[in-house]
Scaffold this motif. Structure first.
Motif, PDB file in Angstrom:
ATOM      1  N   ARG A 104      42.084  43.646  37.669  1.00  0.00           N
ATOM      2  CA  ARG A 104      40.939  42.608  37.884  1.00  0.00           C
ATOM      3  C   ARG A 104      39.732  43.100  38.686  1.00  0.00           C
ATOM      4  O   ARG A 104      38.777  42.806  38.594  1.00  0.00           O
ATOM      5  CB  ARG A 104      41.768  41.601  38.849  1.00  0.00           C
ATOM      6  CG  ARG A 104      42.759  40.681  38.432  1.00  0.00           C
ATOM      7  CD  ARG A 104      43.307  39.578  39.297  1.00  0.00           C
ATOM      8  NE  ARG A 104      43.890  40.237  40.294  1.00  0.00           N
ATOM      9  CZ  ARG A 104      45.383  40.139  40.402  1.00  0.00           C
ATOM     10  NH1 ARG A 104      45.839  39.833  39.599  1.00  0.00           N
ATOM     11  NH2 ARG A 104      46.060  40.644  41.424  1.00  0.00           N
ATOM     12  N   THR A 139      32.129  43.329  34.316  1.00  0.00           N
ATOM     13  CA  THR A 139      31.473  42.036  34.110  1.00  0.00           C
ATOM     14  C   THR A 139      29.984  42.192  34.468  1.00  0.00           C
ATOM     15  O   THR A 139      28.916  41.624  34.304  1.00  0.00           O
ATOM     16  CB  THR A 139      32.062  40.885  34.923  1.00  0.00           C
ATOM     17  OG1 THR A 139      33.262  40.769  34.148  1.00  0.00           O
ATOM     18  CG2 THR A 139      31.188  39.603  34.556  1.00  0.00           C
ATOM     19  N   ARG A 194      32.740  38.170  30.565  1.00  0.00           N
ATOM     20  CA  ARG A 194      33.666  38.096  31.373  1.00  0.00           C
ATOM     21  C   ARG A 194      35.201  37.898  30.870  1.00  0.00           C
ATOM     22  O   ARG A 194      35.361  37.136  29.658  1.00  0.00           O
ATOM     23  CB  ARG A 194      33.636  36.915  32.170  1.00  0.00           C
ATOM     24  CG  ARG A 194      34.668  36.416  33.403  1.00  0.00           C
ATOM     25  CD  ARG A 194      34.109  35.217  34.169  1.00  0.00           C
ATOM     26  NE  ARG A 194      32.863  35.594  34.711  1.00  0.00           N
ATOM     27  CZ  ARG A 194      32.724  36.075  35.848  1.00  0.00           C
ATOM     28  NH1 ARG A 194      33.624  36.495  36.597  1.00  0.00           N
ATOM     29  NH2 ARG A 194      31.349  36.136  36.387  1.00  0.00           N
ATOM     30  N   LYS A 195      36.177  38.755  31.155  1.00  0.00           N
ATOM     31  CA  LYS A 195      37.334  38.461  30.772  1.00  0.00           C
ATOM     32  C   LYS A 195      38.447  38.447  31.747  1.00  0.00           C
ATOM     33  O   LYS A 195      38.174  38.658  32.582  1.00  0.00           O
ATOM     34  CB  LYS A 195      37.809  40.048  29.869  1.00  0.00           C
ATOM     35  CG  LYS A 195      36.845  40.090  28.854  1.00  0.00           C
ATOM     36  CD  LYS A 195      36.773  39.381  27.509  1.00  0.00           C
ATOM     37  CE  LYS A 195      36.136  39.891  26.508  1.00  0.00           C
ATOM     38  NZ  LYS A 195      35.932  38.971  25.384  1.00  0.00           N
ATOM     39  N   SER A 196      39.721  37.971  31.411  1.00  0.00           N
ATOM     40  CA  SER A 196      41.031  37.878  31.984  1.00  0.00           C
ATOM     41  C   SER A 196      42.200  38.211  31.228  1.00  0.00           C
ATOM     42  O   SER A 196      42.238  38.288  30.107  1.00  0.00           O
ATOM     43  CB  SER A 196      41.238  36.670  32.792  1.00  0.00           C
ATOM     44  OG  SER A 196      41.215  35.687  31.672  1.00  0.00           O
ATOM     45  N   LEU A 197      43.227  38.640  32.029  1.00  0.00           N
ATOM     46  CA  LEU A 197      44.439  38.937  31.151  1.00  0.00           C
ATOM     47  C   LEU A 197      45.371  37.751  31.537  1.00  0.00           C
ATOM     48  O   LEU A 197      45.670  37.258  32.822  1.00  0.00           O
ATOM     49  CB  LEU A 197      44.981  40.237  31.555  1.00  0.00           C
ATOM     50  CG  LEU A 197      44.204  41.558  30.993  1.00  0.00           C
ATOM     51  CD1 LEU A 197      42.881  41.859  31.428  1.00  0.00           C
ATOM     52  CD2 LEU A 197      45.256  42.525  31.297  1.00  0.00           C
ATOM     53  N   ASP A 198      46.237  37.218  30.607  1.00  0.00           N
ATOM     54  CA  ASP A 198      47.416  36.265  30.850  1.00  0.00           C
ATOM     55  C   ASP A 198      48.647  36.962  31.423  1.00  0.00           C
ATOM     56  O   ASP A 198      48.573  38.305  31.689  1.00  0.00           O
ATOM     57  CB  ASP A 198      47.702  35.662  29.688  1.00  0.00           C
ATOM     58  CG  ASP A 198      48.361  36.414  28.487  1.00  0.00           C
ATOM     59  OD1 ASP A 198      49.170  37.414  28.782  1.00  0.00           O
ATOM     60  OD2 ASP A 198      48.437  35.968  27.254  1.00  0.00           O
ATOM     61  N   GLN A 247      37.952  37.148  22.652  1.00  0.00           N
ATOM     62  CA  GLN A 247      38.626  35.916  23.242  1.00  0.00           C
ATOM     63  C   GLN A 247      38.233  36.456  24.892  1.00  0.00           C
ATOM     64  O   GLN A 247      38.402  37.374  25.245  1.00  0.00           O
ATOM     65  CB  GLN A 247      40.180  36.096  22.954  1.00  0.00           C
ATOM     66  CG  GLN A 247      40.966  37.278  23.195  1.00  0.00           C
ATOM     67  CD  GLN A 247      40.977  38.052  21.914  1.00  0.00           C
ATOM     68  OE1 GLN A 247      40.132  38.207  21.211  1.00  0.00           O
ATOM     69  NE2 GLN A 247      42.078  38.377  21.606  1.00  0.00           N
ATOM     70  N   GLU A 248      38.029  35.128  25.556  1.00  0.00           N
ATOM     71  CA  GLU A 248      37.959  35.569  26.968  1.00  0.00           C
ATOM     72  C   GLU A 248      39.049  35.595  27.626  1.00  0.00           C
ATOM     73  O   GLU A 248      39.220  36.424  28.727  1.00  0.00           O
ATOM     74  CB  GLU A 248      37.483  33.958  27.590  1.00  0.00           C
ATOM     75  CG  GLU A 248      37.054  34.153  29.080  1.00  0.00           C
ATOM     76  CD  GLU A 248      36.672  32.721  29.489  1.00  0.00           C
ATOM     77  OE1 GLU A 248      36.660  32.466  30.651  1.00  0.00           O
ATOM     78  OE2 GLU A 248      35.849  32.183  28.632  1.00  0.00           O
ATOM     79  N   THR A 249      40.452  35.302  27.316  1.00  0.00           N
ATOM     80  CA  THR A 249      41.704  35.582  28.044  1.00  0.00           C
ATOM     81  C   THR A 249      42.629  36.500  26.768  1.00  0.00           C
ATOM     82  O   THR A 249      42.978  36.203  25.796  1.00  0.00           O
ATOM     83  CB  THR A 249      42.494  34.382  28.197  1.00  0.00           C
ATOM     84  OG1 THR A 249      41.865  33.687  29.024  1.00  0.00           O
ATOM     85  CG2 THR A 249      43.899  34.829  28.735  1.00  0.00           C
ATOM     86  N   ILE A 250      42.702  37.769  27.609  1.00  0.00           N
ATOM     87  CA  ILE A 250      43.610  38.695  26.787  1.00  0.00           C
ATOM     88  C   ILE A 250      45.114  38.360  26.966  1.00  0.00           C
ATOM     89  O   ILE A 250      45.628  38.548  27.988  1.00  0.00           O
ATOM     90  CB  ILE A 250      43.223  40.326  27.175  1.00  0.00           C
ATOM     91  CG1 ILE A 250      41.687  40.372  27.030  1.00  0.00           C
ATOM     92  CG2 ILE A 250      43.942  41.329  26.384  1.00  0.00           C
ATOM     93  CD1 ILE A 250      40.899  40.266  25.761  1.00  0.00           C
ATOM     94  N   GLY A 251      45.816  38.353  25.562  1.00  0.00           N
ATOM     95  CA  GLY A 251      46.950  38.314  25.590  1.00  0.00           C
ATOM     96  C   GLY A 251      47.840  39.386  25.122  1.00  0.00           C
ATOM     97  O   GLY A 251      47.448  40.583  25.133  1.00  0.00           O
TER      98      GLY A 251
END
Length: 506
Positions: free
Chosen positions: A349, A356, A362-366, A398-402
């Protein structure tokens, strides 16, 4: 079950005068302030069994009243309490009772908490959760040590937790934070060891930035990056005419770091001649420039680092044993990332927020993706994780990385390629091998046509460069940085591979 004056339920204690005491043979009283009732209960029982009297409260104001009235031989305080921050209370306590020892507990387990606690006069900092045996031993040590002058204060500490150089709340990192906090007001020489990518220079910078030499320069020099015959001149400087090509006086790193910290990275690569000169600096606190005659006073703190086993180097005659002991006054071992996997989500994080700020999306990880990162071995350590995060931000829309993206990325990591896989997904090396086996099998009467090496490289390079350009919206400067290529090299490959560059399209 009994209850303290501020509502704390405590086992095996007898209420008296609004607080709980556990009578003991030593007759020393410990004042405890923590808004967590279970913590107060556990500490009361443990310290009571050790023979101490205990008073507990959940409020800083009550603790202050006790201290101002002259009660207690030692204070144990939490940081976050409903009415006041425990760290802010410490200077007030030290002002009216400078000899009263204070132990700080905190669930805010960052370097800044440890440093602030020490800087404000705490005897010790213990992160939560803590080991009860260790806490009792710290109490005994605090009460048995003679009182000396207070440690010098270092003012002006940074307040921004997000700007901290070191990230992680694992027990391994907590021990490093505590060590750094103890070293803050000293000039002791430090040896940092650890695998490549664990953050040795970050620790060296923290020693400088939170130490008493922070107003001076921080100068880093990598022994492995300097030609062996130039290391002495690089470190100690040289006089005009000292050697061929020395047309002017050269300023060495010791002189550049005057009043500050000199970080000697990869110290195991230092040649024997330079080792001898460095030993003299550590012994006599002075040095001479190459070609010089007058001794120069060395006013630097030395922090060294290596990923090598210096004891093995000593046995092989590659490193001086006496220099090793001069450098290894305070050893700090940085754990590899696989030994502190619990820190990976916080690190990821942090790096995502960092990229960013640098202009990437901006990205996040699930959750599944984060769990997969925690299971990876990370041979490249924190540096490998940071590089992965940068790729994720640059290459994926994609904004949320899977999980699927993480599996694909880890499958092509150098560790996976070296082993032909090593992850649930098939690695790039294994894919190439399978493709080539099929290619050779398609020519049973002879070998495939010549030029196979260049053809395979072309097939790999073309999509790699094309996707990088797509991810950077056709910005060749950013694509070159992402690939680790010179901009002109990238332009040449774009022409050779006939790649169409489309700006502004992802």
């Amino acid at each position: 079950m009994t209850q303290s004056g501020d509502g704390a339920v405590l086992d095996g204690a007898t209420p008296q005068a609004g607080y709980v005491e556990s009578a003991g043979a030593e007759g020393r009283t410990i004042l405890i302030a923590d808004d967590d009732r279970s913590i107060r209960t556990v500490l009361t029982q443990a310290l009571g069994r050790a023979g101490y009297e205990v008073r507990t409260t959940g409020h800083a104001a009550t603790l202050w009243t006790w201290v101002a009235d002259g009660a207690g031989d030692l204070v144990i305080t939490d940081v976050v309490m409903p009415d006041e921050n425990g760290l802010d209370l410490i200077p007030r306590i030290k002002k009216i009772r400078p000899d009263l020892r204070i132990i700080v507990m905190s669930a805010q387990n960052t370097l800044l908490t440890a440093v602030k606690a020490t800087e404000r006069g705490a005897f010790e900092y213990l992160p939560k959760p803590f080991d009860l045996t260790e806490l009792v031993n710290v109490v005994r040590r605090a009460l048995s040590m003679p009182h000396g002058p207070a440690a010098p204060s270092v003012a002006g500490l940074a307040e921004d937790e997000d700007a901290l150089p070191l990230i992680g709340r694992s027990s391994a990192m907590q021990e490093i934070y505590r060590t750094l906090a103890r070293l803050m007001t000293t000039d002791l020489t430090v040896m940092i060891t650890g695998e490549s990518g664990t953050g040795k220079e970050l620790v060296a910078r923290a020693l400088h930035d939170y130490g008493k030499r922070r107003a001076g320069p921080f100068v880093a020099v990598n022994m492995a990056a300097i030609p062996r015959d130039l290391i002495e001149s690089e470190l100690f400087g040289h006089e005009k005419g000292a050697f061929t090509g020395a047309t002017t006086r050269g300023v060495g790193r010791f002189e550049q770091a005057d009043g500050g910290t000199l970080f000697l990275d990869e110290i195991g690569d230092m040649p024997p001649e330079a080792q001898t000169r460095l030993l003299r600096v550590l012994q006599e606190n002075e040095y001479t420039t190459v070609g010089g005659r007058l001794a120069v006073r060395a006013n630097v703190r030395i922090v060294a680092a290596t990923h090598r086993d210096l004891t093995q180097h000593i046995r092989q005659g590659l490193f001086r044993e006496d220099l090793y002991y001069r450098l290894n006054v305070v050893p700090i071992r940085l754990p590899p990332l696989r030994e502190r996997a619990g820190d990976i989500p916080e690190l990821a994080r942090h790096f995502l927020a960092q990229v960013t700020e640098e202009g990437l999306p901006r990205k996040s990880l699930d959750g599944a993706a984060m769990d997969r990162l925690k299971r990876h071995r990370w041979p490249g350590n924190v540096r490998e994780l940071e590089n992965l995060v940068r790729r994720l931000a640059a290459l994926y829309s994609q904004e949320t990385i899977g999980l699927d993206v993480i599996e694909a990325e880890l499958a092509t990591a150098p560790s996976a390629l070296a082993s032909g896989g090593g992850t649930p997904g098939e690695g790039l090396s294994a894919l190439v091998e399978r493709h080539l086996r099929e290619h050779f099998a398609a020519h049973p009467d002879g070998l495939p046509a010549a030029g196979l090496h260049d053809r395979v490289l072309r097939e790999v390079e073309r999509p790699l460069i094309g996707l990088s350009l797509e991810a950077t919206r056709g910005n060749q400067i950013r694509a070159a940085q992402l690939l680790g290529l010179n901009r002109n090299t990238l332009r040449k490959k774009i022409r050779e591979l006939d790649i169409q560059v489309v700006r502004g399209v992802r």
